[in-house]
Scaffold this motif. Sequence first.
Motif, PDB file in Angstrom:
ATOM      1  N   LEU A  62       0.824  -1.209   0.000  1.00  0.00           N
ATOM      2  CA  LEU A  62       0.000   0.000   0.000  1.00  0.00           C
ATOM      3  C   LEU A  62       0.862   1.264   0.000  1.00  0.00           C
ATOM      4  O   LEU A  62       0.493   2.270  -0.614  1.00  0.00           O
ATOM      5  CB  LEU A  62      -0.925  -0.007   1.220  1.00  0.00           C
ATOM      6  N   ILE A  63       2.007   1.209   0.675  1.00  0.00           N
ATOM      7  CA  ILE A  63       2.903   2.359   0.663  1.00  0.00           C
ATOM      8  C   ILE A  63       3.438   2.603  -0.738  1.00  0.00           C
ATOM      9  O   ILE A  63       3.546   3.743  -1.199  1.00  0.00           O
ATOM     10  CB  ILE A  63       4.049   2.155   1.670  1.00  0.00           C
ATOM     11  N   ARG A  64       3.787   1.524  -1.436  1.00  0.00           N
ATOM     12  CA  ARG A  64       4.247   1.678  -2.818  1.00  0.00           C
ATOM     13  C   ARG A  64       3.146   2.274  -3.689  1.00  0.00           C
ATOM     14  O   ARG A  64       3.404   3.144  -4.529  1.00  0.00           O
ATOM     15  CB  ARG A  64       4.686   0.321  -3.372  1.00  0.00           C
ATOM     16  N   LEU A  65       1.919   1.824  -3.500  1.00  0.00           N
ATOM     17  CA  LEU A  65       0.804   2.359  -4.288  1.00  0.00           C
ATOM     18  C   LEU A  65       0.516   3.810  -3.917  1.00  0.00           C
ATOM     19  O   LEU A  65       0.135   4.616  -4.776  1.00  0.00           O
ATOM     20  CB  LEU A  65      -0.444   1.502  -4.074  1.00  0.00           C
ATOM     21  N   SER A  66       0.707   4.153  -2.627  1.00  0.00           N
ATOM     22  CA  SER A  66       0.447   5.531  -2.210  1.00  0.00           C
ATOM     23  C   SER A  66       1.424   6.515  -2.853  1.00  0.00           C
ATOM     24  O   SER A  66       1.141   7.723  -2.900  1.00  0.00           O
ATOM     25  CB  SER A  66       0.522   5.643  -0.684  1.00  0.00           C
ATOM     26  N   SER A  67       2.559   6.010  -3.337  1.00  0.00           N
ATOM     27  CA  SER A  67       3.513   6.891  -4.020  1.00  0.00           C
ATOM     28  C   SER A  67       2.916   7.515  -5.267  1.00  0.00           C
ATOM     29  O   SER A  67       3.420   8.532  -5.767  1.00  0.00           O
ATOM     30  CB  SER A  67       4.779   6.115  -4.392  1.00  0.00           C
ATOM     31  N   LEU A  68       1.853   6.911  -5.801  1.00  0.00           N
ATOM     32  CA  LEU A  68       1.220   7.424  -7.009  1.00  0.00           C
ATOM     33  C   LEU A  68       0.266   8.581  -6.728  1.00  0.00           C
ATOM     34  O   LEU A  68      -0.196   9.238  -7.662  1.00  0.00           O
ATOM     35  CB  LEU A  68       0.453   6.301  -7.714  1.00  0.00           C
ATOM     36  N   LEU A  69      -0.049   8.825  -5.448  1.00  0.00           N
ATOM     37  CA  LEU A  69      -0.971   9.911  -5.122  1.00  0.00           C
ATOM     38  C   LEU A  69      -0.322  11.266  -5.422  1.00  0.00           C
ATOM     39  O   LEU A  69       0.836  11.491  -5.049  1.00  0.00           O
ATOM     40  CB  LEU A  69      -1.362   9.847  -3.644  1.00  0.00           C
ATOM     41  N   PRO A  70      -1.025  12.157  -6.053  1.00  0.00           N
ATOM     42  CA  PRO A  70      -0.430  13.464  -6.432  1.00  0.00           C
ATOM     43  C   PRO A  70      -0.539  14.501  -5.315  1.00  0.00           C
ATOM     44  O   PRO A  70      -1.009  15.621  -5.520  1.00  0.00           O
ATOM     45  CB  PRO A  70      -1.263  13.870  -7.652  1.00  0.00           C
ATOM     46  N   ILE A  71      -0.107  14.133  -4.104  1.00  0.00           N
ATOM     47  CA  ILE A  71      -0.178  15.068  -2.974  1.00  0.00           C
ATOM     48  C   ILE A  71       1.123  15.017  -2.190  1.00  0.00           C
ATOM     49  O   ILE A  71       1.659  13.936  -1.921  1.00  0.00           O
ATOM     50  CB  ILE A  71      -1.352  14.744  -2.025  1.00  0.00           C
TER      51      ILE A  71
END
Length: 588
Positions: A62-71
């Motif tokens: 989930l941390i790796r996927l959260s890297s895609l968030l534009p914030i």
Amino acid sequence: MNQGPETGSRFAFSCAAAAFGVPVVVAASRLAVAGAGIDDLQLVRGLGMVPAGGQGVVSSLLIRLSSLLPIGGQPLRAGFAGALVLGAVGFLCYCLAEALLGLSRSAPRLNALIAVSAALTATLTPGAQLHASTLDPITVASALALVILFRRAERIEDARTWLGMGALLALTGVENWGVGLAVLFATALQSLVRGRLPSRKALALVGVGLGVVMSTLLVIAQARSRAAGPWLAIGSAVEPMHSALVSPSGALGTWLHDTGPLALLMAAAGALWGSWQRPLRVIAAPLLLFVAFDALLHGVASPISADSCRLLALCGLAVLSALGVQCVLSLVRRLRLPFAEPVSVLLVAFHLTLACSAMENSQQTPTNAAASEAWTDETLGRLPPMSLLLVQDPDTAWRAWAARMVKGERPDVVVVPMSLIGDKALAGKLLAAEPNLAPLIRDISVSGRPSEYSLSLLADARPLFVDLDPHWDHRLLQHLAPAALWLRFSAHPQGRSDRARALIEARGATSRVLRALSAGASDSEPTIRQALTTRIREQAVLLASLGDKENAQLSLSDLDRIAPADAVGAQLKNQLNANKVNVVGLLN
């Protein structure tokens, strides 16, 4: 049985949305104010590193996927993902509470309001908010455990359900051992309470689901260990980090701090009512088991973290308190007391104020970002270019990697964990970064200790900073001198004047971190306080062991400022007065 929000009911839908949305908003507001979570170590484990102690697999993904968030930066992205997971925990608490209240069949019009109050009471507590701030594995594992518990309460027992249960059990176990063990016992207890054990076919399907997930994760772990990313091979060798969130007064003190005594009293009433009524036991009994697991982990030494089941216990207490409120409402109606309707409304409103009180407590949880920044600046920011750190404690190495990988601090600094240097994959990565480490790695592999030649060779190649190892030969100690919050190893032995001059700079760094800690609450940043105490203690012991009594007294005065009751400091003072310093006895 009510299964989640009632279809077509706008009010129930609004309550379910509040159970999910309010924890997300509160947790996100904490991130916006604090700027980051309580710790970056979980972020490091997720950014390409094998989870410490073999846990945190799902949260790492989930941390790796959260890297895609534009914030924002990575801490803010992971914290927002953690807030979403906490919202899922709140929604699952709401579903469990409404299902349990529906089984009781008392005051059905108020069930949704009581259930959302229970969900908010659990997710707005200081412990829940702090765990969510960095996408902690405990939050993710608790969400998975609540999914398992709710699905088992629905009595759906087709093949897909059993396969999914096996997969969820596997994911929960690899995310957090304590939560996985608790939910395994909870599902077994549910079957016993229901009086219907799973069939052999059902158990086989659970085993298939568990085996498929574990096999997939094993393949992924093997692939990651052979990847070219930094420090992938050392995660399983690092012990899980001890949480600073566990109350020294034990489980009861933690529950009182998070929920308050009134909520505990209502939870006790709900537990008695749920244990007495047979239809309620299928949900109430597993919730009580979660509470018992949390109390057991607080009181028994275990390789499982003491706060693994803390969030599950808070959810269990909150749902049981909702049942206690419904029990009191039913009693008021049966007794036909005057003003029964207004009393019922006021009681439900009072239950909602408990959630507001929990939110207020979570907002007042002490944080001190200035102390964290000061510590990072003094331990890494002020090091000379191309420095090399030899650290004895793996936690120190993780914190240095956290500053480098998450915040981009000092990518030129090489961090060498001495206790893990024997790992072949790690040794290869270290040699690629600094070839002059070869003699040191050979010394550690052969004798377990570095030699004067290997350390002097490194000190000639790079500025070398170390932790104090009490087992080092006295000749090695003569090469050391205080340097900021480290000890610098020089290629040649240092004199007393060299150490006195270096101590002036070191005390300046200590004073800056102390001022930052003093500006916050007295119990803020306990990990930084402990790390600073260790650094000052090592400098005092080094100076005392080399016969520099005057400078050792100066270091001890700094130690008294941060830890007046430090046992090592008291022993060192006595040994200085007796002119006999035992380094091994002090630091072991």
